[in-house]
Motif scaffolding. Structure first.
Motif, short mmCIF file in Angstrom:
data_model
loop_
_atom_site.label_atom_id
_atom_site.label_comp_id
_atom_site.label_asym_id
_atom_site.label_seq_id
_atom_site.Cartn_x
_atom_site.Cartn_y
_atom_site.Cartn_z
N LYS A 46 0.83 -1.19 0.00
CA LYS A 46 0.00 0.00 0.00
C LYS A 46 0.87 1.26 0.00
O LYS A 46 2.01 1.22 0.46
N PRO A 47 0.37 2.38 -0.50
CA PRO A 47 1.13 3.63 -0.45
C PRO A 47 1.53 3.95 0.99
O PRO A 47 0.73 3.84 1.91
N GLY A 48 2.79 4.31 1.17
CA GLY A 48 3.27 4.63 2.50
C GLY A 48 3.96 3.48 3.20
O GLY A 48 4.56 3.65 4.27
N ASP A 49 3.87 2.25 2.63
CA ASP A 49 4.56 1.11 3.23
C ASP A 49 6.07 1.34 3.17
O ASP A 49 6.59 1.96 2.23
N ASP A 50 6.77 0.82 4.17
CA ASP A 50 8.22 1.00 4.26
C ASP A 50 8.92 -0.04 3.41
O ASP A 50 9.40 -1.07 3.89
N CYS A 51 8.96 0.22 2.10
CA CYS A 51 9.59 -0.71 1.17
C CYS A 51 10.05 0.05 -0.07
O CYS A 51 9.72 1.22 -0.27
N VAL A 52 10.82 -0.64 -0.91
CA VAL A 52 11.40 -0.03 -2.10
C VAL A 52 10.51 -0.28 -3.30
O VAL A 52 10.09 -1.42 -3.56
N THR A 53 10.20 0.77 -4.06
CA THR A 53 9.44 0.62 -5.30
C THR A 53 10.39 0.69 -6.49
O THR A 53 11.47 1.27 -6.41
N LEU A 54 9.96 0.08 -7.60
CA LEU A 54 10.78 0.03 -8.81
C LEU A 54 10.22 0.99 -9.84
O LEU A 54 9.01 1.15 -9.99
N GLU A 55 11.14 1.62 -10.57
CA GLU A 55 10.73 2.64 -11.54
C GLU A 55 11.79 2.69 -12.64
O GLU A 55 12.93 2.27 -12.44
N SER A 56 11.42 3.19 -13.79
CA SER A 56 12.37 3.38 -14.89
C SER A 56 12.71 4.85 -15.04
O SER A 56 11.89 5.72 -14.73
N GLY A 57 13.90 5.11 -15.51
CA GLY A 57 14.33 6.48 -15.78
C GLY A 57 15.11 6.52 -17.09
O GLY A 57 15.64 5.50 -17.53
N ARG A 58 15.17 7.68 -17.69
CA ARG A 58 15.86 7.81 -18.98
C ARG A 58 17.03 8.79 -18.83
O ARG A 58 16.86 9.90 -18.31
N VAL A 59 18.19 8.36 -19.29
CA VAL A 59 19.38 9.22 -19.24
C VAL A 59 19.20 10.37 -20.23
O VAL A 59 18.99 10.13 -21.43
N THR A 60 19.27 11.58 -19.74
CA THR A 60 19.10 12.75 -20.61
C THR A 60 20.42 13.50 -20.85
O THR A 60 20.51 14.32 -21.75
N LYS A 61 21.42 13.20 -20.03
CA LYS A 61 22.70 13.89 -20.20
C LYS A 61 23.81 13.11 -19.49
O LYS A 61 23.58 12.50 -18.45
N LYS A 62 25.00 13.11 -20.08
CA LYS A 62 26.18 12.53 -19.46
C LYS A 62 27.23 13.63 -19.32
O LYS A 62 27.39 14.45 -20.22
#
Length: 211
Positions: A46-62
């Motif tokens: 549930k939202p607020g649970d003490d755990c890690v969520t997974l998500e994707s991100g896109r590299v926009t700059k190096k």
């Protein structure tokens, strides 16, 4: 000169502050360890649970940022649900991604906890700066009070004591960030911290004794 009773009070209070500072350091160290050990959220979380969520991100700059003795490798990553962020990664990680590469993110309490891509991992350092500043100040003031109580003439040492307390606070804070981030076993971490404290105490005592 300070009266004998005042010497004792300074030393006792200084010891109390130092012990309290080390207790808070230990608590902060353990909190950082618990932070790293937080599990991935289950599908039914549930939202607020003490755990890690997974998500994707896109590299926009190096970007490569030279420093005095090395080069920092930085990726700017756009997240799905939050503003873009800049993250320091290793050289191999940096070379294996390009602008537009999708990387995996682990999110804990709204903050990026880990970036990963094809076996590469990078963890932004967890450093609770407010807690570090607090216990660093306690340890530094406690040390200076102990030394002042042992040496004596506070009328001549007060200015120097304030300067030393400020310097020791900064040094303690920097060292604590390193120890909390690297996460050696607690007994090793405390051993290193105590040895460093003793070295600084001896140097401070020797300096104060000359005045």
């Amino acid at each position: 000169m300070l009266r004998p009773a005042a010497h004792v009070v300074l030393v006792v209070v200084g010891l109390a502050l130092t012990v309290l500072g080390f207790v808070q350091f230990t608590d902060t160290f353990e909190e950082a360890r618990a932070y790293r050990a937080t599990p991935v959220c289950a599908p039914a979380a549930k939202p607020g649970d003490d755990c890690v969520t997974l998500e994707s991100g896109r590299v926009t700059k190096k970007s490569e940022e030279p420093s005095s003795d090395s080069t920092d490798y930085v990726l700017t990553v756009a997240r799905e649900t939050a503003p873009t962020g800049r993250y320091y990664v290793g050289k191999a990680f940096y070379r294996d991604v390009d602008t537009g590469t999708v990387v995996d993110l682990k999110i804990l309490k709204g903050k990026v906890f880990e970036l990963s891509y094809h076996g590469h991992r990078a963890r932004p350092p967890y450093a609770p700066y407010l807690a570090i500043a607090e216990f660093s100040g306690l340890i530094a003031v406690g040390l200076v009070m102990i030394v002042t109580g042992m040496v004596g003439d506070i009328e001549y040492l007060v200015g120097m004591a304030l300067g030393y307390a400020a310097g020791i606070t900064i040094a303690t804070g920097i060292g604590s960030i390193f120890l909390i981030t690297i996460q050696w076993p607690l007994i090793v971490t405390l051993g290193v911290a105590v040895v460093c404290w003793l070295i600084v105490a001896v140097i401070t005592y020797t300096t104060f004794e000359e005045f």
